[in-house]
Each structure stands twice: as structure tokens, then as C-alpha cells.
Design an enzyme around this catalytic site. Sequence first.
Site, PDB file in Angstrom:
ATOM      1  N   HIS A   1      -6.673  -4.445  -1.482  1.00  0.00           N
ATOM      2  CA  HIS A   1      -5.952  -5.706  -1.416  1.00  0.00           C
ATOM      3  C   HIS A   1      -6.131  -6.548  -2.687  1.00  0.00           C
ATOM      4  CE1 HIS A   1      -6.301  -4.578   2.864  1.00  0.00           C
ATOM      5  NE2 HIS A   1      -5.103  -5.118   2.934  1.00  0.00           N
TER       6      HIS A   1
ATOM      7  N   HIS B   1       0.820  -1.218   0.000  1.00  0.00           N
ATOM      8  CA  HIS B   1       0.000   0.000   0.000  1.00  0.00           C
ATOM      9  C   HIS B   1       0.854   1.268   0.000  1.00  0.00           C
ATOM     10  CE1 HIS B   1      -3.162  -2.781   0.854  1.00  0.00           C
ATOM     11  NE2 HIS B   1      -2.718  -3.047   2.067  1.00  0.00           N
TER      12      HIS B   1
END
Length: 332
Positions: A220, A57
Site C-alpha cells: 500500500h 494491486h
Amino acid sequence: MAARQLVNDPDDFVREALEGLQRAHPGLVRYHEDPAYVVRARQPDKVALVSGGGSGHEPLHTGFVGSGMLDAAVPGAVFASPTAFQIRAAIAAADRGRGVLLIVKNYTGDVLNFRIAAELAADDGIQTRTVLVDDDLATDGQEDGAPGRRGTAAVVAVEKICGAAAENGASLDELTALGERIVSSARTLALALEACTQPGQDRPSFDLPDGEIEFGVGIHGEHGVGRRPYAPVRELVGDLTKPLVAALGLDRGDEVIAIVNGLGATHGLELSVVHRELGGFLDGLGVRIGRALVGSYVTALDMRGCSITLLRADDELLALWDAPVRTPALTW
């Protein structure tokens, strides 16, 4: 054959990236390898802020360690929660005797392991509080027993604003209340044009037919809540923004902090166009963008797409947003 990426061995990917982060910013961060966490190179006497989650991320969270944001960040493997042992070690490294605020995105592994780490820290005599970030509107209204809304890009606002307040000397209880107020006033929606591909894998996490986008994606690589026809960006931004405005009850004269976030492989030119269209849409409603952040800050590896976060703002939040910050990924 695995997708072509700038990787040596996928098993070493996160460690080597963290070593690179420290080499690039030796005056700001220090990387501790075992257990893995990143901590400020110089730590002031104040309430500490600690966050973390799966890698992939970036620049979240390790890129936000520094003055005016986080005191430590705990990276797990790609899209996997850090362990409670890692988090406990980061809490101990960041603590300066005034308590530690844990900023946790609402994912099952993160919530569980941060909770265990907080209990272990309590055994060590360290006081903690937790702010749970659950801003993703796509996962609102789930069935009973579901984990609730996911935590996505509003975590940047929590880390920035609470980080500024901590630098100003706010107490642990004050920071907890401030973080909870930010979370309750922020919502996010995202869409993807292409899925991401994990290091060492040969296929993206999902396939999209020509002429469709994935709406309501998380961070994700998972599917969204539905597919919609690909359309000009003006229409896509409207599809993202209308539900956010409704959820926050925004009305003419209101002011927001807007975060237009790239999901990893979206060019800055595209994000600027997204922000242009967002501004035009909100102008039509009489809602003013008081502050804006445009760029890739909460990513999903190389996913092509974007998210829009709106945070209802007031004078206090704007002043804390404007306060100085110096981290590898955010500086003003």
C-alpha cells in the site's frame, strides 16, 4: 503538478479500468458497476470463491476471476477496502447454493468489511467461510493488539489452489481447511527501490536516499520495517530468502512453490534475475523449487521492487497448482 500517468480523472480511474478489463475479456468476466464487483461471465455449479481489496494491486484480484480461480472479486478505491455492501452483492452474485469461500488479506478494513458482509449474507441464507491470508513476515511478532502479519502475495496461491479444488467439487469445509493449510505454509518478504505515486499526486508515498532500499514493505505504499544499503541482486535476494527459509523450517529435500512478484514497475528481466538468484540460493540449501510463478501479480501501483513468497509444497498442492486455469491474468 501531478505525476504523469495514463489517467483521465483520478476519481474515475478504478471504474474506467474495470470497464477496460471487461472489454478486453468479455468471455471471462462481467463488471457490475453499482455496487462495483467483477464476476465470472459463466458460473458453474460449485462452491464459489470471492476475494477483494483496494485497487492498485492489479492484476490482483479482478484479474484472477475465471475458471480455476475466483468467481467474483470486489475492488475498492485505490488502497482502500471495498464496502460491506459491495462484498455482500458479490457474494450473492457468485453463490450457486453450495456456499461461498471468502479469501481475505489481513488488513483491518478488509477484515471488518468482509466480516460484516458475511453476516449480511447469512441473513440472506448464504453460507460462507473465511480464509485469512497473513503471510508477510516483515510484520510478524508485532506488539499485542496489533493486527498481525499483513496479507500479501501468498493470496495468489490460495486463490489458485483453492480455485482448482473447487472446480474438482471440494466442499466449503474442505476448501476452508485447504486454504488455511496454504496460509500456514507460506511466507513473503518484499523490498522497494522506489515508492509508488498515487493517481493525481505529485510525490511518491516516501522518499529513499541514494544508495538505500526499503526492506519489508507492504503493498500500500507504506514504509517497510527498515532501510538497508543497495546491493547487487544476489545479496538482496539472500536477505529476503534467509528469513523465509527459517520461518518455514525448510530443510534439505523440501520442495516449495516460489512466487517472485514485481511490485508494479519492475521489469521482467529484473524479476528473472531475482528468480535465478533465488534458485541458486535454495539449491545451496538442498531445497527444490517444484513450481514457480514469476511476474507482477500483486502490485502497489508503480512501486519499483519485488517480493518473494515461498510455499511449502506436497503432491496435493502441486497437482492443484498444475490444474487448468483461465483468467485475464493467469492461464495455463
